[in-house]
Design a protein around this motif. Sequence first.
Motif, PDB file in Angstrom:
ATOM      1  N   PHE A  90      46.080  38.775  32.046  1.00  0.00           N
ATOM      2  CA  PHE A  90      45.952  38.012  31.020  1.00  0.00           C
ATOM      3  C   PHE A  90      44.516  37.228  31.026  1.00  0.00           C
ATOM      4  O   PHE A  90      43.641  37.345  32.026  1.00  0.00           O
ATOM      5  CB  PHE A  90      47.036  36.793  31.176  1.00  0.00           C
ATOM      6  N   GLU A  91      44.081  36.162  30.072  1.00  0.00           N
ATOM      7  CA  GLU A  91      43.038  35.734  29.847  1.00  0.00           C
ATOM      8  C   GLU A  91      42.598  34.723  31.248  1.00  0.00           C
ATOM      9  O   GLU A  91      41.428  34.876  31.439  1.00  0.00           O
ATOM     10  CB  GLU A  91      42.911  34.604  28.514  1.00  0.00           C
ATOM     11  N   VAL A  92      43.523  34.108  31.725  1.00  0.00           N
ATOM     12  CA  VAL A  92      43.421  33.166  32.752  1.00  0.00           C
ATOM     13  C   VAL A  92      43.706  33.653  34.103  1.00  0.00           C
ATOM     14  O   VAL A  92      44.722  34.162  34.031  1.00  0.00           O
ATOM     15  CB  VAL A  92      43.841  31.903  32.677  1.00  0.00           C
ATOM     16  N   PRO A  93      42.911  34.317  35.104  1.00  0.00           N
ATOM     17  CA  PRO A  93      43.239  34.613  36.176  1.00  0.00           C
ATOM     18  C   PRO A  93      44.335  34.074  37.039  1.00  0.00           C
ATOM     19  O   PRO A  93      44.609  32.679  36.898  1.00  0.00           O
ATOM     20  CB  PRO A  93      41.879  34.511  37.119  1.00  0.00           C
ATOM     21  N   THR A  94      45.366  34.746  37.538  1.00  0.00           N
ATOM     22  CA  THR A  94      46.728  34.276  38.026  1.00  0.00           C
ATOM     23  C   THR A  94      46.785  34.595  39.343  1.00  0.00           C
ATOM     24  O   THR A  94      47.658  35.527  39.908  1.00  0.00           O
ATOM     25  CB  THR A  94      47.859  34.654  37.398  1.00  0.00           C
ATOM     26  N   PRO A  95      45.694  34.223  40.473  1.00  0.00           N
ATOM     27  CA  PRO A  95      46.019  34.513  41.783  1.00  0.00           C
ATOM     28  C   PRO A  95      47.330  33.796  42.465  1.00  0.00           C
ATOM     29  O   PRO A  95      47.393  32.714  41.872  1.00  0.00           O
ATOM     30  CB  PRO A  95      44.709  33.964  42.593  1.00  0.00           C
ATOM     31  N   PHE A 142      41.178  36.121  53.583  1.00  0.00           N
ATOM     32  CA  PHE A 142      41.074  34.709  53.034  1.00  0.00           C
ATOM     33  C   PHE A 142      41.797  34.530  51.894  1.00  0.00           C
ATOM     34  O   PHE A 142      42.205  35.690  51.172  1.00  0.00           O
ATOM     35  CB  PHE A 142      39.511  34.897  52.522  1.00  0.00           C
ATOM     36  N   PRO A 143      42.102  33.557  51.680  1.00  0.00           N
ATOM     37  CA  PRO A 143      42.795  33.175  50.396  1.00  0.00           C
ATOM     38  C   PRO A 143      42.244  33.681  49.148  1.00  0.00           C
ATOM     39  O   PRO A 143      41.034  33.523  48.897  1.00  0.00           O
ATOM     40  CB  PRO A 143      42.805  31.488  50.198  1.00  0.00           C
ATOM     41  N   ALA A 144      42.954  34.218  48.176  1.00  0.00           N
ATOM     42  CA  ALA A 144      42.498  34.402  47.042  1.00  0.00           C
ATOM     43  C   ALA A 144      42.065  33.446  46.019  1.00  0.00           C
ATOM     44  O   ALA A 144      41.054  33.762  45.268  1.00  0.00           O
ATOM     45  CB  ALA A 144      43.749  35.084  46.178  1.00  0.00           C
ATOM     46  N   ALA A 145      42.497  32.273  46.158  1.00  0.00           N
ATOM     47  CA  ALA A 145      41.867  31.130  45.600  1.00  0.00           C
ATOM     48  C   ALA A 145      40.324  30.771  45.877  1.00  0.00           C
ATOM     49  O   ALA A 145      39.627  30.162  45.378  1.00  0.00           O
ATOM     50  CB  ALA A 145      42.513  29.906  45.841  1.00  0.00           C
ATOM     51  N   SER A 146      39.840  31.407  46.910  1.00  0.00           N
ATOM     52  CA  SER A 146      38.362  31.140  47.578  1.00  0.00           C
ATOM     53  C   SER A 146      37.457  32.313  46.561  1.00  0.00           C
ATOM     54  O   SER A 146      36.303  31.795  46.654  1.00  0.00           O
ATOM     55  CB  SER A 146      38.363  31.474  49.077  1.00  0.00           C
ATOM     56  N   LEU A 147      38.165  32.876  45.870  1.00  0.00           N
ATOM     57  CA  LEU A 147      37.104  33.929  44.987  1.00  0.00           C
ATOM     58  C   LEU A 147      36.672  33.375  43.942  1.00  0.00           C
ATOM     59  O   LEU A 147      37.241  32.219  43.436  1.00  0.00           O
ATOM     60  CB  LEU A 147      37.833  35.185  44.526  1.00  0.00           C
ATOM     61  N   GLY A 149      35.612  33.128  39.973  1.00  0.00           N
ATOM     62  CA  GLY A 149      36.515  33.473  38.576  1.00  0.00           C
ATOM     63  C   GLY A 149      36.528  34.794  38.097  1.00  0.00           C
ATOM     64  O   GLY A 149      37.530  35.467  38.160  1.00  0.00           O
ATOM     65  N   GLY A 150      35.359  35.585  38.099  1.00  0.00           N
ATOM     66  CA  GLY A 150      35.221  36.873  37.835  1.00  0.00           C
ATOM     67  C   GLY A 150      35.856  37.777  39.133  1.00  0.00           C
ATOM     68  O   GLY A 150      36.445  38.588  38.592  1.00  0.00           O
ATOM     69  N   PRO A 165      49.817  52.107  37.060  1.00  0.00           N
ATOM     70  CA  PRO A 165      50.360  52.157  35.608  1.00  0.00           C
ATOM     71  C   PRO A 165      49.997  53.335  34.553  1.00  0.00           C
ATOM     72  O   PRO A 165      48.711  53.762  34.830  1.00  0.00           O
ATOM     73  CB  PRO A 165      49.963  51.037  34.922  1.00  0.00           C
ATOM     74  N   ASP A 166      50.663  53.532  33.715  1.00  0.00           N
ATOM     75  CA  ASP A 166      50.141  54.537  32.545  1.00  0.00           C
ATOM     76  C   ASP A 166      49.252  53.684  31.535  1.00  0.00           C
ATOM     77  O   ASP A 166      48.555  54.525  30.927  1.00  0.00           O
ATOM     78  CB  ASP A 166      51.601  55.024  31.879  1.00  0.00           C
ATOM     79  N   VAL A 167      49.638  52.475  31.393  1.00  0.00           N
ATOM     80  CA  VAL A 167      49.070  51.606  30.312  1.00  0.00           C
ATOM     81  C   VAL A 167      48.602  50.492  30.586  1.00  0.00           C
ATOM     82  O   VAL A 167      49.250  49.857  31.496  1.00  0.00           O
ATOM     83  CB  VAL A 167      49.874  51.360  29.020  1.00  0.00           C
ATOM     84  N   LEU A 168      47.107  50.027  30.506  1.00  0.00           N
ATOM     85  CA  LEU A 168      46.744  48.737  30.944  1.00  0.00           C
ATOM     86  C   LEU A 168      46.452  48.069  29.855  1.00  0.00           C
ATOM     87  O   LEU A 168      45.726  48.269  28.908  1.00  0.00           O
ATOM     88  CB  LEU A 168      45.470  49.101  31.959  1.00  0.00           C
ATOM     89  N   LEU A 169      46.942  46.681  29.802  1.00  0.00           N
ATOM     90  CA  LEU A 169      46.775  45.746  28.740  1.00  0.00           C
ATOM     91  C   LEU A 169      45.862  44.666  29.174  1.00  0.00           C
ATOM     92  O   LEU A 169      46.186  44.053  30.201  1.00  0.00           O
ATOM     93  CB  LEU A 169      48.165  45.247  28.279  1.00  0.00           C
ATOM     94  N   ILE A 170      44.754  44.365  28.332  1.00  0.00           N
ATOM     95  CA  ILE A 170      43.876  43.388  28.649  1.00  0.00           C
ATOM     96  C   ILE A 170      43.707  42.225  27.694  1.00  0.00           C
ATOM     97  O   ILE A 170      43.485  42.645  26.588  1.00  0.00           O
ATOM     98  CB  ILE A 170      42.428  43.895  29.017  1.00  0.00           C
ATOM     99  N   ASP A 171      44.185  41.138  27.867  1.00  0.00           N
ATOM    100  CA  ASP A 171      43.881  40.144  26.874  1.00  0.00           C
ATOM    101  C   ASP A 171      42.859  39.147  27.144  1.00  0.00           C
ATOM    102  O   ASP A 171      42.956  38.113  28.084  1.00  0.00           O
ATOM    103  CB  ASP A 171      45.307  39.416  26.845  1.00  0.00           C
ATOM    104  N   ARG A 172      41.617  39.652  26.388  1.00  0.00           N
ATOM    105  CA  ARG A 172      40.568  38.553  26.716  1.00  0.00           C
ATOM    106  C   ARG A 172      40.071  38.040  28.156  1.00  0.00           C
ATOM    107  O   ARG A 172      39.865  36.946  28.395  1.00  0.00           O
ATOM    108  CB  ARG A 172      40.748  37.291  25.799  1.00  0.00           C
ATOM    109  N   ALA A 173      40.249  39.070  29.057  1.00  0.00           N
ATOM    110  CA  ALA A 173      40.169  38.700  30.351  1.00  0.00           C
ATOM    111  C   ALA A 173      38.662  38.592  30.834  1.00  0.00           C
ATOM    112  O   ALA A 173      38.527  37.992  31.824  1.00  0.00           O
ATOM    113  CB  ALA A 173      40.477  40.120  31.268  1.00  0.00           C
ATOM    114  N   CYS A 174      37.834  38.668  30.026  1.00  0.00           N
ATOM    115  CA  CYS A 174      36.361  38.348  30.203  1.00  0.00           C
ATOM    116  C   CYS A 174      35.760  37.008  29.541  1.00  0.00           C
ATOM    117  O   CYS A 174      34.622  36.681  29.602  1.00  0.00           O
ATOM    118  CB  CYS A 174      35.581  39.455  29.710  1.00  0.00           C
TER     119      CYS A 174
END
Length: 232
Positions: A90-95, A142-147, A149-150, A165-174
Amino acid sequence: MNKIEIKDFNFFYGKNRVIRNFNLNIEANKITSIFGPANSGTTTLLCCLNRFCDLNNEARYSGDILIDGKSIFAPKVSVTALRRRVGMVFEVPTPLPMSIFDNVSYGLRLLHVKRKQRIPEIVEMSLRQAALWDEVKNRLNFPAASLSGGQQQRMCIARILALEPDVLLIDRACSGLDPISTAKIEGSLMRLKKQMTIVISPHNIQQANRISECVVFMQKGEWVEKITDFRI
């Protein structure tokens, strides 16, 4: 060869029709961009491809979506298995509130991978595919939150890739990322298309131009135009 076929598809939230009479064939092992202005329906269409929209009780549809010639809405289809085959970023990272290693291996543990010794191998491979391994290999605990945004976004991609996966969906991830992080994600996608089909809602037309073999334009939930070998 078509990986995905969308046939006369309509999607509704309550009385509101968000996708209108949509028809589209998406070729295997290519990057297809689905582009449109705000409220054009691109995010909803991506969510339909792995039935993420099912989470809304007011959602309903007509028409069909086929992957490898089989309807994703067939009664015997396991939605859990579908979402493993068709991963979405998704657009917003979800660690998740855990370490980098545990984030990437989370889905594997849910699937009860039999050979636990394979999990570190898969985590490393997935992080390499997401162009993140060299940056985090010495701090996997380390906690993923320490990374940054990119980095978080690339870690989320790695978490999906771990499930093969067979298919990768990317919704405005950048959309909120700096040019360097964007370039790393785009480079990863260009390499990954050899292994899977990628459908992206790009954050701008320049991104579609850089990485896509095919661009589909949407307007108010309708198919407007499909261009192959897109260049601007």
